[in-house]
Design an enzyme around this catalytic site. Structure first.
Site, PDB file in Angstrom:
ATOM      1  NE  ARG A 103      -2.807  -1.361  -1.263  1.00  0.00           N
ATOM      2  CZ  ARG A 103      -2.591  -2.822  -1.348  1.00  0.00           C
ATOM      3  NH1 ARG A 103      -3.451  -3.841  -0.482  1.00  0.00           N
ATOM      4  NH2 ARG A 103      -2.601  -3.103  -2.942  1.00  0.00           N
ATOM      5  CD  GLU A 106      -2.745   0.646  -4.288  1.00  0.00           C
ATOM      6  OE1 GLU A 106      -2.937  -0.230  -5.311  1.00  0.00           O
ATOM      7  OE2 GLU A 106      -2.829   0.422  -3.010  1.00  0.00           O
ATOM      8  CB  SER A 129      16.965  15.203   3.461  1.00  0.00           C
ATOM      9  OG  SER A 129      17.900  14.000   4.237  1.00  0.00           O
TER      10      SER A 129
END
EC number: 4.2.1.104
Length: 162
Positions: A103, A106, A129
């Site tokens: 997830r 995704e 960063s």
């Protein structure tokens, strides 16, 4: 408030992890401690402690001392196992197979370009960063259920002209 089980070590990951990981996770399980409880004792964030358990972060001498205390692990052994630099990024396949980790992948697939565009509009040409960085996870509850809130905070690093 429902109490959830503590996170334990997935044995499939062991070949990719440093020797300290099984040591830390076995002691965590034996003591039935959450990353939150360990983090409070050590004085660090729970995500930082979890990263240390997976060999993705470096432990200070103070971290080792505090971990030794709360987990009842010999400090000398722990120091020996936690010495050296972490091999970051070595625990994951890409794309990830675990649904929770997938997830997150995704989210970057779906919103990565949008994040990049908005970041560049706000900060200019550069990157966020992951070294001068912190993250935290919070739980929020409302009338629609429980929500996971993940905060990513990284120093903005503008690209240099040369």
């Amino acid at each position: 408030m429902a109490q959830h089980p503590i996170a334990t070590l997935n044995e499939e990951l062991v070949p990719r992890l440093p020797p300290s990981s099984p040591t830390l996770f076995e002691a965590k399980k034996k003591k039935n401690l959450s990353f939150e409880a360990i983090a409070k004792h050590v004085g660090r964030d729970e995500v930082a402690i979890a990263a240390l358990f997976y060999g993705q972060a470096m432990a200070s001498a103070q971290d080792i001392k505090k971990l030794s205390e709360i987990l009842d692990i010999d400090a000398g052994m722990l120091e020996s196992q936690l010495s050296g630099f972490p091999n970051r990024g070595s625990t994951l396949d890409m794309p990830p197979k675990d649904p929770t980790i997938y997830r997150l992948y995704e989210i970057v697939q779906n919103y990565g370009q949008a994040y990049k565009a908005v970041l560049h509009e706000k900060f200019g040409d550069g990157i966020m960063s992951a070294i001068s960085f912190s993250t935290k996870i919070e739980k929020e509850t409302d009338d629609k259920g429980e929500w996971a809130k993940i905060t990513l905070r990284g120093k903005w690093l503008p690209y240099s002209r040369f």
